[in-house]
Scaffold this motif. Structure first.
Motif, short mmCIF file in Angstrom:
data_model
loop_
_atom_site.label_atom_id
_atom_site.label_comp_id
_atom_site.label_asym_id
_atom_site.label_seq_id
_atom_site.Cartn_x
_atom_site.Cartn_y
_atom_site.Cartn_z
N SER A 117 0.75 -1.38 0.14
CA SER A 117 -0.04 0.02 0.06
C SER A 117 0.86 1.38 -0.07
CB SER A 117 -1.07 -0.01 1.18
OG SER A 117 -1.56 0.99 1.34
N SER A 118 0.36 2.29 -0.79
CA SER A 118 1.04 3.48 -0.39
C SER A 118 0.74 4.02 0.69
CB SER A 118 0.54 4.54 -1.76
OG SER A 118 -0.96 4.71 -1.22
N VAL A 119 0.11 3.65 1.63
CA VAL A 119 -0.26 4.11 2.83
C VAL A 119 1.14 3.82 3.86
CG1 VAL A 119 -1.72 3.76 5.07
CG2 VAL A 119 -2.70 3.83 2.76
N PRO A 120 1.55 4.78 4.76
CA PRO A 120 2.51 4.30 5.63
C PRO A 120 2.12 3.29 6.77
CG PRO A 120 2.13 6.57 6.15
CD PRO A 120 1.14 6.02 4.94
N SER A 121 1.61 2.20 6.39
CA SER A 121 0.80 1.03 7.27
C SER A 121 1.80 0.37 8.00
CB SER A 121 -0.37 0.31 6.57
OG SER A 121 0.27 -0.71 5.93
N VAL A 122 1.22 -0.44 8.97
CA VAL A 122 2.27 -1.31 9.63
C VAL A 122 2.12 -2.68 8.84
CG1 VAL A 122 2.19 -0.40 11.82
CG2 VAL A 122 0.14 -1.70 11.04
N SER A 123 1.79 -3.65 9.25
CA SER A 123 2.12 -4.88 8.64
C SER A 123 0.59 -5.51 8.37
CB SER A 123 2.57 -6.09 9.40
OG SER A 123 2.52 -7.37 8.86
N ALA A 124 0.44 -6.24 7.09
CA ALA A 124 -1.06 -6.72 6.76
C ALA A 124 -1.40 -8.13 7.61
CB ALA A 124 -1.08 -6.92 5.27
N SER A 125 -0.24 -8.51 8.41
CA SER A 125 -0.53 -9.73 9.04
C SER A 125 -1.55 -9.89 9.97
CB SER A 125 0.89 -10.22 9.89
OG SER A 125 0.62 -11.43 10.63
N LYS A 126 -2.47 -10.98 9.98
CA LYS A 126 -3.52 -10.88 10.69
C LYS A 126 -3.31 -11.21 12.28
CE LYS A 126 -6.91 -12.90 7.04
NZ LYS A 126 -7.57 -14.16 6.75
N ASP A 127 -2.07 -11.64 12.51
CA ASP A 127 -1.52 -11.86 13.94
C ASP A 127 -0.94 -10.71 14.32
OD1 ASP A 127 -1.79 -14.59 13.35
OD2 ASP A 127 -0.09 -14.90 12.51
N GLU A 128 -1.11 -9.59 13.84
CA GLU A 128 -0.46 -8.39 14.66
C GLU A 128 -1.38 -7.25 15.23
OE1 GLU A 128 2.62 -6.84 12.30
OE2 GLU A 128 4.15 -8.46 12.41
N TRP A 129 -2.84 -7.67 14.96
CA TRP A 129 -3.74 -6.73 15.65
C TRP A 129 -3.89 -7.00 17.18
CZ3 TRP A 129 -5.50 -3.16 12.32
CH2 TRP A 129 -5.42 -3.52 10.98
N THR A 130 -3.68 -5.81 17.59
CA THR A 130 -3.79 -5.68 19.05
C THR A 130 -4.95 -6.41 19.72
OG1 THR A 130 -3.02 -3.48 19.05
CG2 THR A 130 -3.65 -4.13 21.06
N VAL A 131 -4.32 -7.31 20.58
CA VAL A 131 -5.23 -8.16 21.36
C VAL A 131 -5.70 -7.43 22.93
CG1 VAL A 131 -5.62 -10.35 22.63
CG2 VAL A 131 -4.26 -10.40 20.24
N ARG A 132 -6.61 -7.61 23.20
CA ARG A 132 -7.41 -6.98 24.43
C ARG A 132 -7.53 -7.98 25.50
NH1 ARG A 132 -9.19 -1.45 25.37
NH2 ARG A 132 -9.58 -2.24 27.41
N ARG A 133 -6.60 -7.96 26.22
CA ARG A 133 -6.60 -9.06 27.50
C ARG A 133 -7.67 -8.93 28.57
NH1 ARG A 133 -3.74 -12.96 24.66
NH2 ARG A 133 -1.74 -11.99 23.80
N ASP A 134 -8.22 -7.87 28.38
CA ASP A 134 -9.35 -7.78 29.34
C ASP A 134 -10.56 -7.80 28.89
OD1 ASP A 134 -8.65 -5.37 27.89
OD2 ASP A 134 -9.35 -4.06 29.52
N VAL A 135 -10.57 -7.94 27.70
CA VAL A 135 -12.06 -8.03 27.17
C VAL A 135 -12.23 -9.61 26.04
CG1 VAL A 135 -13.66 -6.92 25.30
CG2 VAL A 135 -12.17 -5.45 26.81
N LEU A 136 -13.00 -10.20 26.42
CA LEU A 136 -13.17 -11.71 25.71
C LEU A 136 -14.29 -11.52 24.85
CD1 LEU A 136 -12.98 -13.91 29.04
CD2 LEU A 136 -11.12 -13.07 27.42
N MET A 137 -14.33 -12.39 24.08
CA MET A 137 -15.35 -12.21 22.76
C MET A 137 -15.83 -13.66 22.47
SD MET A 137 -16.76 -9.90 20.50
CE MET A 137 -18.12 -10.30 19.47
#
Length: 386
Positions: free
Chosen positions: A118-138
């Protein structure tokens, strides 16, 4: 004399008794019998006095999220245009272009790893790198049938429980979960929240979710929703073993639905009464008389007049304390029309009934519903938002 204690001791034990006078042996035997007879009672006392695993005093707050496809969620996490660039208003685009608001949703890239194309200065497209909320279950049903099963569950993050099976999308749960987590958990590891999302695409309130008090046939999706929530609440530790010693508290009900009813004039006309009945019946069937209810209006058509606007009017009306005194202070409706965004190219698509797959819209819908829910919960507990 030897035979009198041979029956009680032999081998090495006998050697111990060999040089002890008989009266002393009898005394030892009697004392031994007393100790043995009293041992089960002492063991019971020991078990009763010894503490088991600590029972956590902070409850697991449970919020139930219900609706049709827009509660399922169709915000595109990543979607490229023909040139290979990230489309506007995907979650990847938001993280890269508006980091002050959305940067916390994704982990920072590690050195030595390449970014996407992407032309966007983004981070990574990896699905495993989204921030995980340890205090919120789903947990979510994530399925088309009516079985009371949560097929997907874990800690809240961007790629969990959004979209239909196999789709890489988000729904209102992300903004809702981050908001209630930040405001109710206060960044304390001792506090936790569980979101239970029970949603199916293409379902009406008038037929599919029809509540018992509206008369006629009870909607099969209403019944399945109730059964699913009950079954999950009864088996929280089956999904989340770490919460075994934490009390569970059903704290709120969130509703985001309305597109299908707006397709029919009769369904639109009865929407307000059906929604009021839904609130009443859910409270009865889940056993919480004043359960806080947060309603995200169906604002995906913006301010255009017609049946879509009539559905929004009905959704806002049920939170009017003058109109419904019983809902005063325990039901809130959020006008989501300001979150409607223009279709492609401003959004990933031109699917207006799905908020044009715009992640900003889905995030803001969830966040606003979460803010409304926090106010209701704190009011019910006699507290104010800090």
């Amino acid at each position: 004399p030897q035979t009198r204690y041979l029956a009680l001791a032999d081998g090495e034990k006998m050697k111990c008794f060999a040089h002890i006078p008989l009266p002393a042996i009898i005394l030892l035997i009697l004392r031994g019998n007393d100790v043995g007879a009293d041992q089960p009672q002492k063991q019971q006392q020991l078990r009763a006095s010894s503490p088991g695993p600590p029972r956590l005093k902070h409850p697991l707050r449970v919020f139930v999220l219900v609706g049709q496809s827009n509660m399922v969620g169709h915000g595109a996490i990543t979607q490229k245009d023909d040139a290979g660039n990230e489309k506007n208003a995907t979650l990847e685009w938001l993280v890269g272009n508006v980091p002050e608001q959305y940067g916390m949703l994704k982990k920072q890239p590690k050195q030595g790893r390449s970014n996407n194309t992407s032309s966007v200065p983004s981070v990574s497209a990896s699905k495993d790198e989204w921030t995980v909320r340890r205090d919120v279950l789903m947990a979510c049903n994530h399925r088309d049938d009516l079985q009371p099963i949560m097929s997907t569950y874990g800690n809240l993050h961007a790629s969990l429980c959004g979209g239909d099976g196999g789709q890489y999308q988000i729904g209102p749960e992300l903004g809702f979960g981050w908001t209630v987590g930040d405001m109710l958990n206060n960044n304390k590891r001792t506090d936790k929240i569980l979101l239970l999302k029970v949603a199916w695409g293409g379902k009406s309130l008038a037929v599919d979710f029809r509540p018992p008090s509206s008369g006629g046939d009870v909607g099969p999706y209403y019944s399945s929703m109730i059964h699913t929530v009950r079954a999950t609440l009864a088996n929280v530790t089956g999904y989340f073993p770490s919460e075994e010693h934490r009390p569970v508290k059903l704290s709120g009900f969130a509703w985001h639905q309305g597109w299908n009813d707006g397709c029919d004039a009769n369904m639109t006309a009865e929407y307000e009464s059906n929604l009021a009945n839904l609130i009443r019946d859910v409270r009865i069937d889940l056993g919480v008389p004043d359960l806080p209810v947060s309603i995200g209006a169906s604002g995906m058509a913006g301010y255009e007049p017609g049946r879509r606007a009539d559905i929004v009017t009905a959704q806002l009306a049920v939170a009017d304390g003058d109109r419904y005194p019983e809902f005063q202070g325990n039901v809130a409706s959020v006008d989501t029309r300001p979150y409607c965004r223009d279709p492609s190219p401003a959004s990933p698509s031109d699917l207006g009934y799905h908020w044009n797959n715009n992640c900003e819209s889905y995030w803001l819908v969830g966040k606003s519903m979460g803010l409304a829910m926090v106010e209701l919960v704190l009011r019910s507990e006699g507290r104010r938002r800090q």
